[in-house]
Scaffold this motif. Structure first.
Motif, PDB file in Angstrom:
ATOM      1  N   ASP A 373       0.776  -1.131   0.063  1.00 33.63           N
ATOM      2  CA  ASP A 373       0.044   0.188  -0.104  1.00 33.63           C
ATOM      3  C   ASP A 373       0.730   1.212  -0.069  1.00 33.63           C
ATOM      4  N   LEU A 374       2.122   1.210   0.714  1.00 32.86           N
ATOM      5  CA  LEU A 374       2.795   2.634   0.874  1.00 32.86           C
ATOM      6  C   LEU A 374       3.552   2.828  -0.612  1.00 32.86           C
ATOM      7  N   CYS A 375       4.158   1.665  -1.182  1.00 26.78           N
ATOM      8  CA  CYS A 375       4.670   1.893  -2.415  1.00 26.78           C
ATOM      9  C   CYS A 375       3.731   2.351  -3.359  1.00 26.78           C
ATOM     10  N   ALA A 376       2.586   1.748  -3.526  1.00 22.92           N
ATOM     11  CA  ALA A 376       1.565   1.903  -4.539  1.00 22.92           C
ATOM     12  C   ALA A 376       0.818   3.615  -4.436  1.00 22.92           C
ATOM     13  N   ALA A 377       1.189   4.162  -3.208  1.00 23.67           N
ATOM     14  CA  ALA A 377       0.606   5.530  -2.776  1.00 23.67           C
ATOM     15  C   ALA A 377       1.017   6.520  -3.750  1.00 23.67           C
ATOM     16  N   GLN A 378       0.129   7.586  -3.880  1.00 27.47           N
ATOM     17  CA  GLN A 378       0.589   8.748  -4.714  1.00 27.47           C
ATOM     18  C   GLN A 378       1.116   9.689  -3.563  1.00 27.47           C
ATOM     19  N   GLY A 379       0.812   9.670  -2.616  1.00 31.26           N
ATOM     20  CA  GLY A 379       1.044  10.648  -1.557  1.00 31.26           C
ATOM     21  C   GLY A 379       1.142   9.686  -0.224  1.00 31.26           C
ATOM     22  N   ILE A 380       2.136  10.508   0.747  1.00 29.59           N
ATOM     23  CA  ILE A 380       2.373   9.707   2.139  1.00 29.59           C
ATOM     24  C   ILE A 380       2.053  10.896   2.982  1.00 29.59           C
ATOM     25  N   LEU A 381       1.446  10.262   4.206  1.00 30.33           N
ATOM     26  CA  LEU A 381       1.092  11.224   5.145  1.00 30.33           C
ATOM     27  C   LEU A 381       1.415  10.732   6.345  1.00 30.33           C
ATOM     28  N   VAL A 382       2.389  11.173   7.280  1.00 30.25           N
ATOM     29  CA  VAL A 382       2.740  10.463   8.474  1.00 30.25           C
ATOM     30  C   VAL A 382       2.197  11.787   9.443  1.00 30.25           C
ATOM     31  N   THR A 383       1.352  10.967  10.389  1.00 32.19           N
ATOM     32  CA  THR A 383       0.678  11.967  11.249  1.00 32.19           C
ATOM     33  C   THR A 383       1.181  12.060  12.635  1.00 32.19           C
ATOM     34  N   GLY A 384       0.627  12.797  13.647  1.00 31.16           N
ATOM     35  CA  GLY A 384       1.118  13.017  14.998  1.00 31.16           C
ATOM     36  C   GLY A 384       1.080  11.898  15.663  1.00 31.16           C
ATOM     37  N   GLY A 385       1.286  11.721  16.942  1.00 31.61           N
ATOM     38  CA  GLY A 385       1.222  10.933  18.074  1.00 31.61           C
ATOM     39  C   GLY A 385       2.224  10.944  19.159  1.00 31.61           C
ATOM     40  N   PHE A 386       2.031   9.977  20.192  1.00 32.79           N
ATOM     41  CA  PHE A 386       2.674   9.885  21.079  1.00 32.79           C
ATOM     42  C   PHE A 386       3.362   8.477  21.327  1.00 32.79           C
ATOM     43  N   GLY A 387       4.550   8.501  22.033  1.00 33.51           N
ATOM     44  CA  GLY A 387       4.903   7.103  22.430  1.00 33.51           C
ATOM     45  C   GLY A 387       5.785   6.603  21.113  1.00 33.51           C
ATOM     46  N   ARG A 388       6.716   5.395  21.627  1.00 33.21           N
ATOM     47  CA  ARG A 388       7.669   4.845  20.635  1.00 33.21           C
ATOM     48  C   ARG A 388       6.786   3.884  19.601  1.00 33.21           C
ATOM     49  N   ARG A 389       5.839   3.122  20.073  1.00 33.70           N
ATOM     50  CA  ARG A 389       5.149   2.113  19.079  1.00 33.70           C
ATOM     51  C   ARG A 389       4.773   2.809  17.649  1.00 33.70           C
ATOM     52  N   GLY A 390       5.424   1.894  16.742  1.00 29.73           N
ATOM     53  CA  GLY A 390       5.409   2.319  15.372  1.00 29.73           C
ATOM     54  C   GLY A 390       6.002   3.430  14.729  1.00 29.73           C
ATOM     55  N   THR A 391       6.992   3.992  15.618  1.00 31.16           N
ATOM     56  CA  THR A 391       7.740   4.934  15.060  1.00 31.16           C
ATOM     57  C   THR A 391       8.824   4.832  14.036  1.00 31.16           C
ATOM     58  N   GLU A 392       9.330   3.434  14.300  1.00 27.22           N
ATOM     59  CA  GLU A 392      10.287   3.005  13.113  1.00 27.22           C
ATOM     60  C   GLU A 392       9.808   2.939  11.658  1.00 27.22           C
ATOM     61  N   GLY A 393       8.620   2.187  12.025  1.00 34.13           N
ATOM     62  CA  GLY A 393       7.774   2.257  10.596  1.00 34.13           C
ATOM     63  C   GLY A 393       7.575   3.424  10.007  1.00 34.13           C
ATOM     64  N   LYS A 394       7.337   4.473  10.948  1.00 37.09           N
ATOM     65  CA  LYS A 394       7.093   5.775  10.298  1.00 37.09           C
ATOM     66  C   LYS A 394       8.429   6.351   9.636  1.00 37.09           C
ATOM     67  N   VAL A 395       9.464   6.030  10.150  1.00 33.93           N
ATOM     68  CA  VAL A 395      10.938   6.473   9.972  1.00 33.93           C
ATOM     69  C   VAL A 395      11.227   5.712   8.497  1.00 33.93           C
ATOM     70  N   ALA A 396      10.583   4.721   8.423  1.00 34.72           N
ATOM     71  CA  ALA A 396      10.981   3.765   7.060  1.00 34.72           C
ATOM     72  C   ALA A 396      10.046   4.379   6.140  1.00 34.72           C
ATOM     73  N   ALA A 397       8.596   4.831   6.235  1.00 34.63           N
ATOM     74  CA  ALA A 397       7.787   5.423   5.241  1.00 34.63           C
ATOM     75  C   ALA A 397       8.453   6.777   4.756  1.00 34.63           C
TER      76      ALA A 397
END
Length: 573
Positions: A373-397
């Protein structure tokens, strides 16, 4: 001054759509030339929504004054195009705190302080006080106040508010108080028969508490209420058939005002509240209302005409994607930008953890689908949030967006993620991190703001409307052009951490430009990568000021870049 009040309550189940009904009612009255404000009552003990998990209660909406409130106030502001305050969100915690503080000061003169009359009086006083606060540039008091009672009728925690409203209807007078009750008419069984018993039971509970509905808004899956259902509800719920409205599931919530207007809501409330005889509407406001309704109709009509060829796909990478209400304003901002640009929005919801290497072992299918889904998207939006969970995935995005030249918009944490990724992979800082995510990091790219409390969470962040100053030499900045080319932009904030100002020169030397800073010049607000179709991060939350008829510039930029129309748009400015 005569003030009209419209109370919106709900029954059967929570999340039935009271907020949209309340917002739509306010919009319809405003298009008739009335000045409208709104109040949301949340019967929980929290002082505000600031410490609530988005997975528990949806997003935390932030107002100009820094108030952290229920997401329905976002609906009110967007539909009515008004500016509300933290006082427009009443909670049990606020009311009890107010009463207890007065008791400690001796305001009750030795009386035994009780729910009735002291709590109920405090609720009524609060409503009347807030209903008089101007919400637009005219500085005039509103004519009508829409009050949404959160929760479901019969809930024990909402009992004091229901009793307060029962008393309030006599306090303000019959012709100044109307009640809309939102209920559910479910479709049961293979034959698809609509059932009225839940609504009957809900109205019976409501009447037993001393409130009688003037309109019953029936949520239903079908195109409307089946033959005979409206008459049945009318008979058993003690209302006329025209007081029973069918609110079917629509392709877009922006169609709900039209749906209610077609069924005579405006005409009914006009007569029921005796508006013609009690409120003077100026020709200027009437014409402004007509124009507002005309533009609203044009917006919904253009949305209905969109084809699949007009689709734009955005990957939304977040932490709370299992409850989409966690990103309600972000979704609205994307929708508003797409409506303005005549595009049909498709959101690919991606949980940050699913992009991380560990997810490949734990759930390889989820990991594969997320990256697909990430690779096929025309645009990428990384949102706000708190805490560590999922942040390395956001870095990869963010890394994927930067390297593959995919349009990217980072909001709050999304800006910090983009800088962390840039530091690690471009600036040779492999240990770069945020102290929120790793307190012991040797390369703190994101640091705690010195003025923020580390012991109390509620209401202690950098909150509310604050200025961002575009820096000298940034006249060619894409995001600055999208904002109109001015030197200052006002947006709402909600954060505890900031980019480490000591490292800015290193990042800018490698091409990551901090084009916007706060008024001191020390706090980073907007980051932009020049050699990229669109790579922008903002520390504030631009989604909080979006309007259906006035979309947010950063979101416009993302959609324009995703559809390869950004440069054409900028050239026309």
């Amino acid at each position: 001054m005569v003030k009209k009040y419209v109370l919106v309550s709900g029954g059967v189940i929570s999340g039935i759509g009271k907020g949209i009904i309340a917002s739509s009612t306010g919009l319809l009255l405003k298009t008739m030339g009335l000045k409208v404000t709104s109040i949301k009552i949340d019967p929980y003990l929290n002082i505000d929504a600031g410490t609530l998990s988005p997975l528990d209660h949806g997003e935390v909406f932030v107002l100009n004054d820094g108030g952290e409130v229920d997401l329905d106030l976002g609906n009110y502001e967007r539909y009515l195009d008004v500016t509300l305050t933290r006082a427009n969100n009443i909670t049990t915690g606020k009311i009890y705190r107010d009463v207890i503080e007065r008791e400690r000061k001796g305001d009750y003169l030795g009386k035994t302080v009780q729910v009735v009359p002291h709590i109920t009086d405090a609720i009524q006083d609060w409503v009347e006080r807030v209903a008089a606060i101007p919400v637009d540039d005219t500085g005039e008091e509103p004519d009508v106040c829409i009050i949404e009672l959160g929760g479901t009728v019969g809930d024990i925690e909402s009992a004091p508010f229901v009793e307060a409203m029962r008393q309030f209807q006599f306090r303000v007078g019959h012709e100044n108080f109307a009640l809309i009750h939102v209920s559910l008419v479910p479709t049961i069984g293979s034959v698809g028969e609509q059932k009225t018993k839940p609504t009957q039971a809900s109205i019976r509970d409501l009447r037993g508490l001393g409130l009688t509905p003037d309109l019953i808004a029936c949520r239903c899956e079908k195109t409307g209420l089946d033959e005979g259902i409206q008459a049945k509800i009318s008979m058993f719920c003690h209302v006329q058939p025209h007081q029973v409205l069918a609110v079917r599931d629509c392709s877009s919530v922006y169609h709900v005002p039209e749906l209610l207007r077609e069924q005579g809501m405006v005409d009914f409330l006009w007569k029921r509240l005796n508006i013609e005889q009690t409120i003077s509407i100026t020709p200027a406001l009437k014409e402004k209302g007509n124009q507002m309704w005309k533009r609203w109709n044009e917006l919904t009509a253009s949305q209905a005409r969109l084809h699949d060829s007009d689709t734009v796909t955005i990957a939304l990478v977040g932490k709370y994607t299992n409850l989409q209400d966690s990103y309600a304003s972000v979704v609205k901002a994307l929708e508003h930008a797409c409506l303005a640009l005549h595009k049909k929005l498709v959101i690919k919801w991606i949980e940050g953890t699913d992009l991380e290497p560990e997810a490949c072992e734990a759930s390889p299918v989820k990991h594969h689908n997320a990256w697909q889904d990430l690779c096929a998207a025309q645009g990428i939006l990384v949102t706000g949030g708190f805490g560590r969970r999922g942040t390395e995935g956001k870095v990869a995005a963010a890394k994927w967006a930067r390297e593959q030249k995919v349009p990217y918009l980072g909001i709050c944490l999304g800006l910090q993620i983009a800088v962390i990724e840039f530091a690690r992979n471009v600036c040779d800082m492999p240990e770069a991190n945020s102290i929120e995510l790793d307190e012991n990091t040797t390369t703190p790219v994101v640091v705690y703001m010195p003025e923020i409390s580390k012991t109390h969470l509620g209401g202690t962040m950098r909150l509310g409307l604050r200025p961002t100053e575009f820096q000298n030499g940034t006249e060619g900045s894409v995001i600055r052009k999208l904002y109109g080319g001015g030197s200052t932009v006002l947006e709402r904030h909600r954060h505890r951490y900031e980019i480490n100002p000591e490292l800015i020169s290193k990042f800018e030397a490698k091409g990551l430009q901090f084009v916007g800073k706060d008024e001191t010049g020390q706090r980073m607000e907007i980051v932009e990568l020049a050699d990229h179709p669109f790579f922008v991060g903002v520390q504030y939350h631009p989604e909080l000021l979006t309007r259906p008829l006035k979309p947010s510039p950063p979101f416009m930029g993302l959609i324009l870049a995703a559809t390869n129309e950004l440069q054409k748009h900028l050239a026309a400015l």
